[in-house]
Design an enzyme around this catalytic site. Structure first.
Site, PDB file in Angstrom:
ATOM      1  N   SER A   1      -6.431   1.754 -13.844  1.00 34.40           N
ATOM      2  CA  SER A   1      -4.969   1.888 -13.946  1.00 34.40           C
ATOM      3  C   SER A   1      -4.648   3.359 -14.145  1.00 34.40           C
ATOM      4  O   SER A   1      -5.525   4.153 -14.470  1.00 34.40           O
ATOM      5  CB  SER A   1      -4.446   1.099 -15.140  1.00 34.40           C
ATOM      6  N   ASP A   2      -3.377   3.731 -13.972  1.00 36.20           N
ATOM      7  CA  ASP A   2      -2.990   5.066 -14.413  1.00 36.20           C
ATOM      8  C   ASP A   2      -2.748   5.000 -15.928  1.00 36.20           C
ATOM      9  O   ASP A   2      -2.776   3.928 -16.549  1.00 36.20           O
ATOM     10  CB  ASP A   2      -1.773   5.586 -13.643  1.00 36.20           C
ATOM     11  N   TYR A   3      -2.496   6.137 -16.486  1.00 32.88           N
ATOM     12  CA  TYR A   3      -2.356   6.337 -17.930  1.00 32.88           C
ATOM     13  C   TYR A   3      -1.273   5.414 -18.500  1.00 32.88           C
ATOM     14  O   TYR A   3      -0.081   5.608 -18.213  1.00 32.88           O
ATOM     15  CB  TYR A   3      -1.956   7.793 -18.123  1.00 32.88           C
TER      16      TYR A   3
END
Ligand code: NOJ
Length: 766
Positions: free
Chosen positions: A293-295
């Protein structure tokens, strides 16, 4: 233990029940890694992992502070309990080795952690931002940048980079355009594949290669109104025909991992979007690596409004996100979801297997410390060869936007005044993703110009203006060196004094690195008023002005374009930018770069891009206004500088386009040729571009699409014939059923030195 087990089976069973760790029998051994095939090894390892350990592999938490003793840090405790699959943006062999030792020696099974980082434009040697790199139209440059980045950072403990960013963007208001390759799917795909080849090479387990992570999947660059994190709303055919192409190219090139994006698509966050992650990425394209996932993008799904903690965890996991960056929701919720039967053990095993395979392919099971090599680091970091490459590659990314009267390259000058808020900044050259703390040692423009011009030329410097008008912007400015405020009137008066008697003014203006990048969207792309006033005053002196434009994105600088005699766009050029700018200004290097993103005249034209649709009421190229046509009443549709545009110190002339046939069969091909002549007095290299237009098809076509290009070296006065082969593959597109087809009918071939100035010919696909 085996003997104990034979002699006292009941006691051992009791012991194992009390202490299931049975650590010594379970731990990975070197013999096991060496003696088994990859599949056998991973099957064996998975077979002895607890549910919690499997979930741990999917967790990419924040590491917090590891100083002064990494082994005693909070994250070390989590690693030793098997709760962590990897960590990121931590550098330096000592801390990374210490944490890897905890994983290998203290966790029950000894599974190494993966170490990631945002290495997006070099590590200690810093290169131009990726948008600038793409303007070289040289995938080989990008491959070299990625190769050097991998060599440097892999010696410092990192084996996984969050690069390439390949999000197509048509809107310069979006602050992250500088991280990608601009607006074109074809060029963007070439660049995407080059990044992957450079980082991973053909041997991921070598000590000097690292795993790439293509991001942000998907469509992040289409953020509405150019505002970061906003929804990307478009049809599936638009997605497939334009935005998806570079991600696919990265997958085809063998990228090891993919990062999901922050935006939503079709009212579903990309991080929980199974059409994107499951159907297209894994189904259609056959991606076998892992998805991170992104942050916080899993927990942010709660803000998107699609559920609470467990819901979004389930949605992201089911859609195909294997690893949770920072949110800690997999750690918190996956076990419960498995116990409730909402996620099966087979699904968990699949995700965990993908993480273990990545670590295996990186060679971490064979040698967890292979990326910690200070000795190699000493040789690799900022080596003379790396710095020379950075200087050459930077110069090849600078786009000459204007050069009236051939004022560049500088010659016969006795006094040069370097003026502007960006003229004397070193730190500003690095771009926002730099991981190099010591940007003060970068090459500055003023000194390098002085050196390049020699002792007989006087080079003076004056700042001239602030960077922006209001202090209110500066909350976001970390780069204090560039952004310290002065009194604009005093700065201007000083500059006007400094330029007295100068033969030429070099006006270094534009954006500082803090003005673009993640979260740095802008609604006004025109020059800040204080810089505008400076340029007005410099223009009024009558001294020729060469604008050296520092920027992370296309700017709307119609006024400055009218005022300056020459404009060289140098982007954020990396650690060697000062040398490279001097190389181009003095003519040591003849510029060849061409824009990969359209420059608007005014912000209100955004989004603006060359491969747009015709509409039912088009205006003719160059025509401004017609009542009830698709245009503005206040500005022309035409951009300030079109895609593919860029000048050189010589000139080129294009002959007519000749086709080998005006008909092509559905399995055949034709050639299109054009004679290109260097009509100037210097040798040069022209980027000859081929565009096609499908005149009629079942879904509306764009007015042109880049299909191929050639870099052609031409000596002064020389003519070469450039031949392009056009096959049916170049005519294909995703139709409304998302089938990839070519439809019979008429096509226009366009060839030229940019997307606007082209020669044309037509053929029929039978
Ligand atoms: C958020 C950014 O969107 C992404 O590009 C980056 O890789 C991660 N943060 C990690 O730093």
């Amino acid at each position: 233990m085996r003997i104990l087990r034979m002699m006292f089976p009941a006691a051992v069973a009791l012991l194992s029940a009390i202490c299931p760790a049975d650590a010594f029998a379970q731990r990975i051994t070197a013999e096991e890694v060496a003696g088994k095939s990859k599949d056998e090894f991973i099957d064996g390892l998975l077979g002895r992992m607890t549910v919690e350990e499997k979930i741990g592999q999917l967790n990419l938490p924040s590491y917090g502070n590891v100083k002064p003793d990494a082994k005693k840090s909070e994250i070390a405790g989590r690693i030793s309990r098997g709760e962590v699959g990897g960590i990121f943006n931590i550098f330096g062999v000592d801390d990374i080795r210490a944490l890897q030792e905890v994983a290998v020696e203290k966790s029950r099974l000894g599974i190494p952690i993966i170490i990631g980082a945002d290495i997006c434009q070099g590590y200690k040697t810093t290169f131009p931002v990726p948008l600038a790199l793409s303007c070289s139209w040289k995938p080989e440059n990008i491959e070299e940048v990625a190769r050097i980045s991998a060599r440097e950072v892999s010696a410092d403990g990192v084996c996984w980079t969050y690069s390439p960013m390949v999000d197509i963007s048509r809107d310069a208001r979006w602050g992250r355009v500088k991280e990608g390759a601009g607006e074109d799917p074809y060029l963007g795909s070439l660049m995407a594949a080059a990044w992957v080849r450079g980082y991973q090479s053909d041997n991921l387990s070598a000590d000097t290669t690292i795993m790439a992570c293509v991001k942000h999947f998907a469509l992040y660059g289409a953020a509405e109104a150019g505002r970061d994190y906003n929804p990307a709303d478009m049809s599936r055919v638009t997605a497939m025909n334009y935005y998806m192409q570079p991600y696919k190219a990265a997958v085809d090139a063998g990228v090891g991992s993919v990062m999901s994006s922050f935006n939503e698509f079709e009212s579903i966050p990309a991080t929980g979007n199974s059409w994107l992650l499951h159907d297209i990425l894994r189904g259609h394209w056959g991606f076998k690596g892992f998805v991170v996932s992104d942050y916080l993008s899993i927990s942010e799904m709660m803000n998107h409004g699609v559920g609470y903690s467990e819901d979004v965890t389930l949605q992201a996991f089911k859609a195909g996100v294997d690893m949770d960056m920072i949110a800690d929701l997999y750690h918190a919720n996956l076990k419960g979801l498995i116990d409730e039967g909402k996620i099966s053990m087979a699904e968990l095993d699949d995700a965990c297997r993908r993480m273990l395979v990545a670590k295996y392919d990186l060679g971490l099971f064979h040698n967890p410390y292979r990326y910690c090599n200070p000795e190699r680091g000493k040789k690799e970091m900022r080596s003379a060869a790396n710095l020379a490459a950075a200087r050459r590659i930077a110069a090849e990314s600078y786009v000459l936007l204007k050069n009236d009267g051939g004022i560049l390259p500088l010659s016969g000058v006795r006094k040069v005044a370097v003026v502007g808020p960006l003229a004397d900044s070193r730190a500003n050259m690095s771009g926002s993703w730099t991981k190099d703390e010591a940007t003060g040692r970068y090459n500055g423009l003023v000194e390098n110009l002085r050196d390049a011009l020699g002792g007989d030329v006087e080079v003076v410097y004056s700042r001239g203006s602030n960077l922006v008008d209001s202090e209110k912007y500066e909350y976001n400015f970390t780069n204090r060196e560039t952004n310290k405020r002065g009194d604009d009137k005093v700065l201007l008066a000083d500059a006007l004094k400094a330029v007295e008697g100068a033969d030429v003014i070099i006006a270094a203006m534009g954006e500082s690195l803090d003005m673009s990048g993640e979260g740095d969207s802008r609604a006004i792309l025109e020059m800040p008023e204080c810089q505008e006033r400076l340029m007005d005053a410099l223009d009024a002196t009558g001294i020729p002005v060469v604008m050296v434009l520092f920027t992370g994105r296309p700017l709307a600088m119609e006024r400055q374009d009218r005022q300056a005699d020459a404009i060289l766009n140098v982007w954020e050029g990396g650690s060697e930018a000062g040398l490279a700018i001097a190389d181009v200004l003095t003519g040591k290097v003849n510029p060849t770069a061409k824009l990969t993103m359209t420059f608007p005249r005014v912000t209100g034209q955004c989004p603006i891009y060359y491969n747009h649709k015709n509409t039912g009421r088009p205006v003719a190229p160059g025509e401004w206004y017609r009542p009830f046509a698709s245009n503005y009443i206040d500005v022309p549709n035409e951009p300030l500088y079109p895609f593919g545009y860029g000048l050189s110190y010589t000139d080129y002339e294009y002959g007519d386009v000749t086709l080998s046939s005006v008909e092509m069969s559905s399995t055949g091909k034709i050639t299109a040729s054009v004679a290109v002549t260097n009509t100037g007095r210097r040798d040069g290299e022209e980027i000859v571009q081929l565009y096609l237009r499908d005149m009629v098809r079942s879904i509306t076509p764009p007015v042109k699409e880049l299909k191929d290009y050639r870099r052609v070296a031409l000596k002064a006065g020389e003519t070469k014939t450039v031949i392009f082969e056009i096959t049916v593959d170049d005519l294909k597109f995703y139709n409304s059923s998302l089938d990839y087809v070519a439809e019979p009918g008429e096509f226009t071939v366009m060839i030229g030195g940019n997307s606007r100035d082209v020669k044309t010919a037509k053929f029929m696909l039978k």
